[in-house]
Design a protein around this motif. Structure first.
Motif, short mmCIF file in Angstrom:
data_model
loop_
_atom_site.label_atom_id
_atom_site.label_comp_id
_atom_site.label_asym_id
_atom_site.label_seq_id
_atom_site.Cartn_x
_atom_site.Cartn_y
_atom_site.Cartn_z
N ARG A 6 1.02 -1.04 -0.05
CA ARG A 6 -0.07 -0.10 0.23
C ARG A 6 1.01 1.09 -0.45
O ARG A 6 0.74 2.30 -1.35
CB ARG A 6 -0.48 0.29 1.30
N ILE A 7 1.96 1.09 0.45
CA ILE A 7 3.18 2.41 0.79
C ILE A 7 3.51 2.76 -0.34
O ILE A 7 3.66 4.17 -0.69
CB ILE A 7 3.86 2.48 2.05
N ARG A 8 3.81 1.46 -1.17
CA ARG A 8 4.53 1.43 -2.19
C ARG A 8 3.66 2.16 -3.75
O ARG A 8 4.05 3.16 -4.13
CB ARG A 8 5.39 0.41 -2.84
N ILE A 9 2.31 1.89 -3.61
CA ILE A 9 0.71 2.37 -4.73
C ILE A 9 1.25 3.76 -4.46
O ILE A 9 1.05 4.55 -4.99
CB ILE A 9 -0.20 1.33 -4.34
N VAL A 10 0.89 4.22 -3.14
CA VAL A 10 0.32 5.19 -2.37
C VAL A 10 1.64 6.30 -3.17
O VAL A 10 1.44 7.24 -3.68
CB VAL A 10 -0.04 5.78 -0.95
N GLY A 11 2.88 5.72 -2.88
CA GLY A 11 4.10 6.78 -3.37
C GLY A 11 4.05 7.02 -5.26
O GLY A 11 4.99 7.39 -5.75
N ASP A 12 4.40 5.48 -5.73
CA ASP A 12 3.70 5.33 -6.82
C ASP A 12 3.65 5.54 -7.96
O ASP A 12 3.36 6.63 -8.96
CB ASP A 12 4.44 3.64 -7.25
N SER A 13 1.82 5.74 -6.92
CA SER A 13 1.05 6.27 -8.10
C SER A 13 -0.17 6.04 -7.63
O SER A 13 -0.97 5.78 -6.96
CB SER A 13 0.12 5.40 -10.10
N GLN A 14 -0.14 8.06 -7.52
CA GLN A 14 -1.98 8.85 -6.75
C GLN A 14 -2.83 8.13 -7.42
O GLN A 14 -3.67 7.70 -7.12
CB GLN A 14 -1.76 9.80 -6.94
N ASP A 15 -3.39 7.63 -8.64
CA ASP A 15 -3.96 7.65 -9.69
C ASP A 15 -4.27 5.87 -9.39
O ASP A 15 -5.68 6.31 -9.06
CB ASP A 15 -3.74 7.68 -10.92
N ALA A 16 -4.00 5.07 -9.50
CA ALA A 16 -3.56 4.09 -8.80
C ALA A 16 -4.11 3.83 -7.39
O ALA A 16 -5.46 3.04 -6.93
CB ALA A 16 -2.32 3.21 -9.08
N ALA A 17 -3.60 4.26 -6.90
CA ALA A 17 -4.32 4.36 -4.91
C ALA A 17 -5.81 4.95 -4.86
O ALA A 17 -6.57 4.58 -4.47
CB ALA A 17 -3.13 5.54 -4.64
N LEU A 18 -6.28 5.80 -5.56
CA LEU A 18 -7.44 6.70 -5.79
C LEU A 18 -8.28 5.23 -6.41
O LEU A 18 -9.35 4.71 -5.92
CB LEU A 18 -7.68 7.70 -5.97
N ALA A 19 -8.16 4.58 -7.66
CA ALA A 19 -8.85 3.32 -7.70
C ALA A 19 -9.05 2.39 -7.45
O ALA A 19 -9.60 1.83 -6.81
CB ALA A 19 -8.27 3.56 -9.25
N LEU A 20 -8.00 2.01 -5.97
CA LEU A 20 -8.11 1.12 -4.88
C LEU A 20 -8.83 0.85 -3.95
O LEU A 20 -8.80 0.85 -3.20
CB LEU A 20 -6.66 0.55 -4.76
N GLY A 21 -9.00 2.52 -3.49
CA GLY A 21 -9.35 3.79 -2.23
C GLY A 21 -8.72 3.36 -1.06
O GLY A 21 -8.81 3.07 -0.15
N LEU A 22 -7.30 3.83 -1.66
CA LEU A 22 -6.88 3.45 -0.80
C LEU A 22 -6.36 5.09 0.22
O LEU A 22 -6.27 6.13 -0.59
CB LEU A 22 -5.02 3.42 -1.07
N PRO A 23 -5.69 4.86 1.27
CA PRO A 23 -6.37 6.25 2.47
C PRO A 23 -4.94 6.93 1.97
O PRO A 23 -3.76 6.66 2.65
CB PRO A 23 -6.33 6.03 2.77
N ILE A 24 -4.78 7.62 0.68
CA ILE A 24 -3.24 8.47 0.89
C ILE A 24 -2.83 9.49 1.57
O ILE A 24 -1.97 8.57 2.26
CB ILE A 24 -4.01 9.35 -0.48
#
Lengths: 305, 377
Positions: free
Chosen positions: A169-187
């Motif tokens: 999750r940390i890596r997704i948030v750090g690598d691509s904000q769009d992907a994190a948003l799509a996955l519904g991660l709390p950025i």
């Protein structure tokens, strides 16, 4: 001559074990923060504040480990402030980091005044050199438990990034904000936690400075280790295991200047004192050739966007 | 300030300052009407480059300033950690204008030129005295400099070190190779060699006046090389003394008394005793006498002193240090006398020549004497 070479090599080994720990902790902390897509230049301030808080707590309670815990807590709070403010809209994390750096050193100097003179209880060393009759080897291998904690933290962090859901999750948030948003991660929450925990690690690095080596609190204690650690993270390509090597190399290069003077190589000591920085430059140039400079860099870092 | 200034809106800082200064002047005039109450307090300003509790250079000055505070008829204002930049000019101006200081002591080497000289040219009736040896008669007459011959104390440190060392190797951690530092290194080495000519002194230059991690690294490398007595010339010797104690070797102090930091291994130390100098200046100022511009003194004048002996120094060592100290106090004692070679084998002082502590030749010293391992560049 071979005796001199052995002396210098031993001094570099000892130096790398003694000097590297603050670099290791701050670079691990910075690595964690940057993996989540944010930069924290404030870790220099956290380092100084951690050093002061650790020394003061150890002096007041008599327990150096309480000092380490207090330093981590101070780092957590200051890092949390950075994380919280940076999650507001249109806040630049580089500028905020500099503000945190100045605030951290300022707070530390202000409240640290009464602790410059007294001598606090320091952390004990673990005598890994017990097998040797030579006092030099014994001293070189007197290792601070925090160094081992740092190694363990690096391995743990590496495992966390590569093998756990939280790390992913940390890596997704750090690598691509769009992907994190799509996955519904709390950025914002992820970054907040990564920044606060990263600074807690930097605070422990400060505790090492004041409670082990050089083992005293004063206002000139940090000579920019917190800022150098930011460079070390780039140097180690955002990989916690590489942070260990980078810190050890940096510590060993730093021990070169004094040890060469003791064995009689006295010319150009200013040059040898610059060795750590020269080593950093050389490694960066070598690893960055062929346009691979951004390999490993989290996509959302503000310096890369 | 004795009165609260008027606080109606729109008042500028300048008028506010003039207002308070006027009120202060009135108050002072009122006081002088009662001679029994003594004249207006003399305000002396002290400026330090580092923290005033650094166990070193700045603490030596601050300790003297603290003693002055207890004396009647004088008010002391202080500011610490003032960098050697335009900041010190601002500090001096604010001490003059806001605190009413008439005697200023900017204590750090780099304050002199241009900051103190420029401020002194602007405020001709304020007296400035700078710590160091930089004043010449070309500089304004309301400025001056004072310094102590602390090299003699390092010579005594060397004698104490010679009595304590078992490996016949002693060490010196120095900041920068400038003459005042070189005099200290050479005096320390010569003191030790006056007891046992086989003793060598290894010097490490850190390149900075205050760099704790590098100083600790230097102390550890020296200890690893079998060096068993350390002294230094850096701004804050705290880390070096503590590292020596932790490594179980001996230490000789510098600047201030560091015996608390190394209760087992502290032999003795070379300390400043600035209160002597400051008392003289203040007595002259209060007596409306012109202040001297160029003040120097050594052990005999009480400008410098030795720390009390530590428990590690043998009886023979104590006797030797005390005897040589008595010789120095008598006057005319020369540490630097020919024939003397530097550590490259060149003759630096021919036979028959000798330089006592007051010799100006020493202030351009640019060599390390025989028996010192190290190089200036």
């Amino acid at each position: 001559m071979s005796g001199s070479i052995a002396t210098v090599l031993l001094a570099m080994l000892a130096g790398s074990l003694r000097v590297s720990t603050p670099f290791l902790f701050v670079s691990l902390g910075e690595c964690l923060t940057e993996k989540s897509g944010r930069i924290n230049l404030g870790n220099e301030g956290v380092l100084v504040l951690g050093a002061m808080v650790a020394y003061a707590t150890s002096y007041e309670t008599g327990s150096p480990w309480a000092g380490v815990a207090a330093a981590a807590l101070a780092g957590l709070l200051l890092g949390g402030l950075h994380g919280e403010v940076c999650s507001l809209a249109k806040v630049n994390d580089v500028a905020m980091g500099i503000a945190i750096m100045l605030a951290g050193t300022g707070i530390a100097f202000f409240f640290g005044k009464p602790y410059v003179q007294p001598s606090a209880t320091l952390l004990p060393g673990i005598p890994f050199g017990f097998w040797s009759a030579s006092p030099q080897v014994r001293n070189a291998l007197l290792v601070c438990p925090l160094f081992l904690v740092g190694i363990a933290a690096a391995i743990g962090l590496h495992w966390c990034f590569n093998a756990t859901r939280a790390g992913l999750r940390i890596r997704i948030v750090g690598d691509s904000q769009d992907a994190a948003l799509a996955l519904g991660l709390p950025i914002d929450r992820t970054r907040f936690i990564a920044t606060a925990c990263g600074s807690a690690l930097a605070g422990i690095g400060g505790a090492f400075l004041s409670l082990y080596y050089p083992g005293s609190w004063n206002e000139g204690l940090s000579s920019g280790q917190g800022l150098m650690a930011v460079a070390l993270v780039v140097f180690s390509r955002w990989n916690p295991i590489n942070c260990i090597y980078a810190s050890l190399l940096f510590g060993a290069a730093g021990a070169l200047g004094p040890s060469l003077q003791t064995v009689g190589i006295t010319w150009g000591y200013y040059l040898f004192y610059a060795a750590p920085y020269v080593v950093t430059l050389v490694v960066l140039i070598i690893t960055a050739r062929g346009g691979r400079s951004l390999r490993g860099m989290p996509g959302q870092l503000s310096i890369g966007r | 300030m004795p009165a609260t200034p008027p606080t109606h809106t729109g008042i500028s800082r300048r008028t506010l300052l003039q207002g308070t200064a006027g009120v202060a002047g009135l108050a002072a005039a009122g006081l002088s009407a009662h001679p029994a109450k003594a004249a207006k307090d003399l305000v002396a300003g002290f400026i330090y480059v580092g923290p005033k509790d650094d166990y070193g250079y700045n603490q030596a000055h601050a300790e003297a300033a603290a003693m002055l505070k207890k004396m009647p008829g004088i008010k002391v204002v202080e500011e610490e950690k003032v960098p050697e930049t335009d900041d010190v000019s601002k500090t001096m101006e604010s001490m003059i204008k806001l605190d009413g200081a008439t005697l200023l002591f900017p204590t750090s080497f780099g304050y002199f030129d241009p900051y103190m000289l420029k401020t002194a040219a602007k405020y001709k009736d304020i007296q400035f005295r700078h710590c160091g040896g930089l004043w010449t008669d070309k500089n304004p007459m309301n400025t001056g400099s004072y310094f102590g011959y602390i090299g003699m104390c390092q010579y005594l440190n060397g004698i104490a070190a010679a009595h304590a060392t078992k490996t016949k190797k002693i060490g010196f951690i120095a900041a920068k190779p400038i003459p005042q530092v070189l005099i200290n290194i050479n005096s320390f080495a010569l003191g030790a060699r006056s007891v046992d000519p086989s003793i060598t002194t290894t010097v490490i230059f850190t390149g900075e006046w205050s760099m704790p991690v590098k100083e600790a690294e230097a102390a550890n490398s020296l200890a690893d090389q079998g060096i068993d007595v350390l002294t230094c010339h850096v701004d804050g010797p705290k880390v070096i003394m503590e590292t020596a104690e932790r490594r179980g070797i001996y230490a000789c102090g510098y600047h201030a008394d560091q015996s608390k930091l190394a209760p087992k291994g502290y032999l003795t130390g070379a300390e400043w005793n600035w209160i002597t100098v400051y008392k003289q200046f203040i007595a002259d100022e209060q007596g409306a006498k012109p202040l001297p511009n160029f003040v120097r003194g050594g052990l005999a004048q009480n400008f410098v002193k030795m720390s009390p002996f530590g428990p590690a120094l043998s009886e023979a060592g104590r006797k030797n240090v005390t005897a040589v100290k008595a010789e120095i106090v008598k006057g005319g004692f020369a540490v630097f006398k020919g024939p003397m070679k530097d550590n490259k084998g060149n003759v630096v002082i021919p036979a028959g020549k000798s330089y006592p502590e007051t010799a100006v030749e020493l202030e351009s010293q640019n060599y390390l004497v025989e028996g010192v391992n190290g190089a200036i560049a």
